[in-house]
Design a protein around this motif. Structure first.
Motif, PDB file in Angstrom:
ATOM      1  N   THR A  27       0.857  -1.192   0.000  1.00 22.52           N
ATOM      2  CA  THR A  27       0.000   0.000   0.000  1.00 22.52           C
ATOM      3  C   THR A  27       0.890   1.239   0.000  1.00 22.52           C
ATOM      4  O   THR A  27       1.942   1.256   0.634  1.00 22.52           O
ATOM      5  CB  THR A  27      -0.901   0.011   1.237  1.00 22.52           C
ATOM      6  OG1 THR A  27      -1.735  -1.149   1.224  1.00 22.52           O
ATOM      7  CG2 THR A  27      -1.778   1.258   1.271  1.00 22.52           C
ATOM      8  N   TYR A  28       0.477   2.273  -0.737  1.00 24.88           N
ATOM      9  CA  TYR A  28       1.230   3.517  -0.723  1.00 24.88           C
ATOM     10  C   TYR A  28       0.284   4.710  -0.644  1.00 24.88           C
ATOM     11  O   TYR A  28      -0.901   4.629  -1.002  1.00 24.88           O
ATOM     12  CB  TYR A  28       2.140   3.640  -1.948  1.00 24.88           C
ATOM     13  CG  TYR A  28       1.448   3.745  -3.288  1.00 24.88           C
ATOM     14  CD1 TYR A  28       1.059   4.980  -3.813  1.00 24.88           C
ATOM     15  CD2 TYR A  28       1.193   2.610  -4.050  1.00 24.88           C
ATOM     16  CE1 TYR A  28       0.444   5.085  -5.056  1.00 24.88           C
ATOM     17  CE2 TYR A  28       0.575   2.695  -5.291  1.00 24.88           C
ATOM     18  CZ  TYR A  28       0.211   3.930  -5.792  1.00 24.88           C
ATOM     19  OH  TYR A  28      -0.406   4.023  -7.020  1.00 24.88           O
ATOM     20  N   LEU A  29       0.812   5.821  -0.156  1.00 22.50           N
ATOM     21  CA  LEU A  29       0.105   7.093  -0.151  1.00 22.50           C
ATOM     22  C   LEU A  29       0.559   7.876  -1.376  1.00 22.50           C
ATOM     23  O   LEU A  29       1.763   8.017  -1.616  1.00 22.50           O
ATOM     24  CB  LEU A  29       0.406   7.882   1.122  1.00 22.50           C
ATOM     25  CG  LEU A  29       0.101   7.170   2.441  1.00 22.50           C
ATOM     26  CD1 LEU A  29       0.449   8.076   3.617  1.00 22.50           C
ATOM     27  CD2 LEU A  29      -1.354   6.738   2.507  1.00 22.50           C
ATOM     28  N   PRO A  38      -4.728   6.445  -0.211  1.00 21.35           N
ATOM     29  CA  PRO A  38      -3.989   5.181  -0.272  1.00 21.35           C
ATOM     30  C   PRO A  38      -4.277   4.430  -1.564  1.00 21.35           C
ATOM     31  O   PRO A  38      -5.393   4.444  -2.074  1.00 21.35           O
ATOM     32  CB  PRO A  38      -4.506   4.405   0.951  1.00 21.35           C
ATOM     33  CG  PRO A  38      -5.856   4.980   1.220  1.00 21.35           C
ATOM     34  CD  PRO A  38      -5.798   6.422   0.805  1.00 21.35           C
ATOM     35  N   ARG A  39      -3.256   3.793  -2.101  1.00 23.89           N
ATOM     36  CA  ARG A  39      -3.359   3.002  -3.319  1.00 23.89           C
ATOM     37  C   ARG A  39      -2.638   1.674  -3.099  1.00 23.89           C
ATOM     38  O   ARG A  39      -1.829   1.528  -2.190  1.00 23.89           O
ATOM     39  CB  ARG A  39      -2.730   3.731  -4.508  1.00 23.89           C
ATOM     40  CG  ARG A  39      -3.351   5.092  -4.809  1.00 23.89           C
ATOM     41  CD  ARG A  39      -4.616   4.937  -5.626  1.00 23.89           C
ATOM     42  NE  ARG A  39      -5.122   6.224  -6.063  1.00 23.89           N
ATOM     43  CZ  ARG A  39      -6.184   6.825  -5.548  1.00 23.89           C
ATOM     44  NH1 ARG A  39      -6.846   6.260  -4.555  1.00 23.89           N
ATOM     45  NH2 ARG A  39      -6.595   7.986  -6.014  1.00 23.89           N
ATOM     46  N   ASP A  54       5.209  10.463  -6.684  1.00 20.11           N
ATOM     47  CA  ASP A  54       5.558  10.907  -5.337  1.00 20.11           C
ATOM     48  C   ASP A  54       4.760  10.045  -4.362  1.00 20.11           C
ATOM     49  O   ASP A  54       3.584  10.306  -4.107  1.00 20.11           O
ATOM     50  CB  ASP A  54       5.228  12.391  -5.163  1.00 20.11           C
ATOM     51  CG  ASP A  54       5.816  12.974  -3.883  1.00 20.11           C
ATOM     52  OD1 ASP A  54       6.415  12.217  -3.094  1.00 20.11           O
ATOM     53  OD2 ASP A  54       5.666  14.197  -3.664  1.00 20.11           O
ATOM     54  N   ARG A  55       5.392   9.002  -3.828  1.00 27.07           N
ATOM     55  CA  ARG A  55       4.667   7.989  -3.066  1.00 27.07           C
ATOM     56  C   ARG A  55       5.408   7.595  -1.792  1.00 27.07           C
ATOM     57  O   ARG A  55       6.638   7.565  -1.773  1.00 27.07           O
ATOM     58  CB  ARG A  55       4.458   6.739  -3.923  1.00 27.07           C
ATOM     59  CG  ARG A  55       3.716   6.997  -5.221  1.00 27.07           C
ATOM     60  CD  ARG A  55       3.696   5.775  -6.103  1.00 27.07           C
ATOM     61  NE  ARG A  55       2.990   6.034  -7.361  1.00 27.07           N
ATOM     62  CZ  ARG A  55       2.877   5.150  -8.350  1.00 27.07           C
ATOM     63  NH1 ARG A  55       3.431   3.940  -8.230  1.00 27.07           N
ATOM     64  NH2 ARG A  55       2.215   5.473  -9.447  1.00 27.07           N
ATOM     65  N   VAL A  56       4.627   7.268  -0.774  1.00 29.14           N
ATOM     66  CA  VAL A  56       5.162   6.700   0.457  1.00 29.14           C
ATOM     67  C   VAL A  56       4.639   5.272   0.552  1.00 29.14           C
ATOM     68  O   VAL A  56       3.445   5.048   0.804  1.00 29.14           O
ATOM     69  CB  VAL A  56       4.727   7.510   1.700  1.00 29.14           C
ATOM     70  CG1 VAL A  56       5.308   6.877   2.970  1.00 29.14           C
ATOM     71  CG2 VAL A  56       5.155   8.966   1.572  1.00 29.14           C
ATOM     72  N   TYR A  57       5.510   4.294   0.336  1.00 28.25           N
ATOM     73  CA  TYR A  57       5.121   2.887   0.382  1.00 28.25           C
ATOM     74  C   TYR A  57       5.285   2.345   1.798  1.00 28.25           C
ATOM     75  O   TYR A  57       6.298   2.595   2.455  1.00 28.25           O
ATOM     76  CB  TYR A  57       5.999   2.055  -0.563  1.00 28.25           C
ATOM     77  CG  TYR A  57       5.604   2.169  -2.013  1.00 28.25           C
ATOM     78  CD1 TYR A  57       4.717   1.267  -2.579  1.00 28.25           C
ATOM     79  CD2 TYR A  57       6.128   3.173  -2.812  1.00 28.25           C
ATOM     80  CE1 TYR A  57       4.351   1.368  -3.917  1.00 28.25           C
ATOM     81  CE2 TYR A  57       5.766   3.281  -4.152  1.00 28.25           C
ATOM     82  CZ  TYR A  57       4.884   2.373  -4.693  1.00 28.25           C
ATOM     83  OH  TYR A  57       4.523   2.474  -6.018  1.00 28.25           O
TER      84      TYR A  57
END
Length: 199
Positions: A27-29, A38-39, A54-57
């Motif tokens: 999941t990432y933001l 969330p994705r 631009d993601r936070v996993y």
């Protein structure tokens, strides 16, 4: 409490021909959308192009940055990091004051991180270490062909390591030594700068 990330900007031949493998199912933001929705990472590789990434996993797994143009794989192993930040500005990078037009095509940021709801909280006397190890190998020719990538060039394996340690009594980091190979050395009291693997 604090948040931390090792801002590693990794050189690639062309971001459109690079892919980050190892985050499938995480999941990432998505910081490119309002509210950081969330994705789920469904494809095998995180890919890049003219649109920003631009993601936070939420993943503590090791990852591989596969570069078809330079014909290499950058292996990224980390510890003390519950998240991985992945960033490339895409074509918006042409308008950034800190970069020249087109420079966004030559890098991907892959950061060992502990941020947002996974920030670090320490009691007096406790410590936390955030570290990241980078190593480089030649991209496998057969694997590249199966993925439809151009034939890889030959490169010599090399590696570098960057780390950041924080506790209640001291703060120390690493900084890059001068030179093309991006060797890093201890520098007490200094905050780590970008670690970039270059040709």
């Amino acid at each position: 409490s604090y948040e931390a990330a090792l801002h590693s900007y990794l050189h690639v031949g062309d971001v459109s021909d690079a892919g980050l493998v190892g985050l499938r199912g995480a999941t990432y933001l998505d910081a490119t959308e309002t509210g950081f929705p969330p994705r789920l990472q469904e494809p095998e590789a995180v890919t890049f192009g003219e649109r920003p990434v631009d993601r936070v996993y939420y993943s503590d797994s090791s990852v591989q940055l596969r570069d078809a143009v330079l014909g290499r794989v950058v292996y990224i192993v980390k510890s003390g990091s519950p998240q991985t930040v992945v960033w490339n500005p895409g074509k918006e990078g042409d308008h950034m004051r800190c970069a020249r037009p087109g420079e966004w095509r030559g890098f991907v940021a892959v950061e060992a991180a502990a941020c947002r709801d996974r920030g670090v909280t320490l009691a007096p006397g406790e410590s936390h270490t955030l570290s990241q190890t980078l190593s480089v190998e030649t991209l496998d020719v057969d694997d590249a062909r199966r993925r439809g990538m151009p034939p890889p060039m030959t490169v010599r394996p090399r590696s570098s390591r960057a780390g950041l340690t924080v506790d209640a009594r001291r703060f120390s980091g690493f900084r890059r030594s001068p030179g093309r190979r991006s060797r890093v050395r201890a520098a007490p009291g200094r905050i780590a700068g970008p670690v970039r693997i270059v040709e």
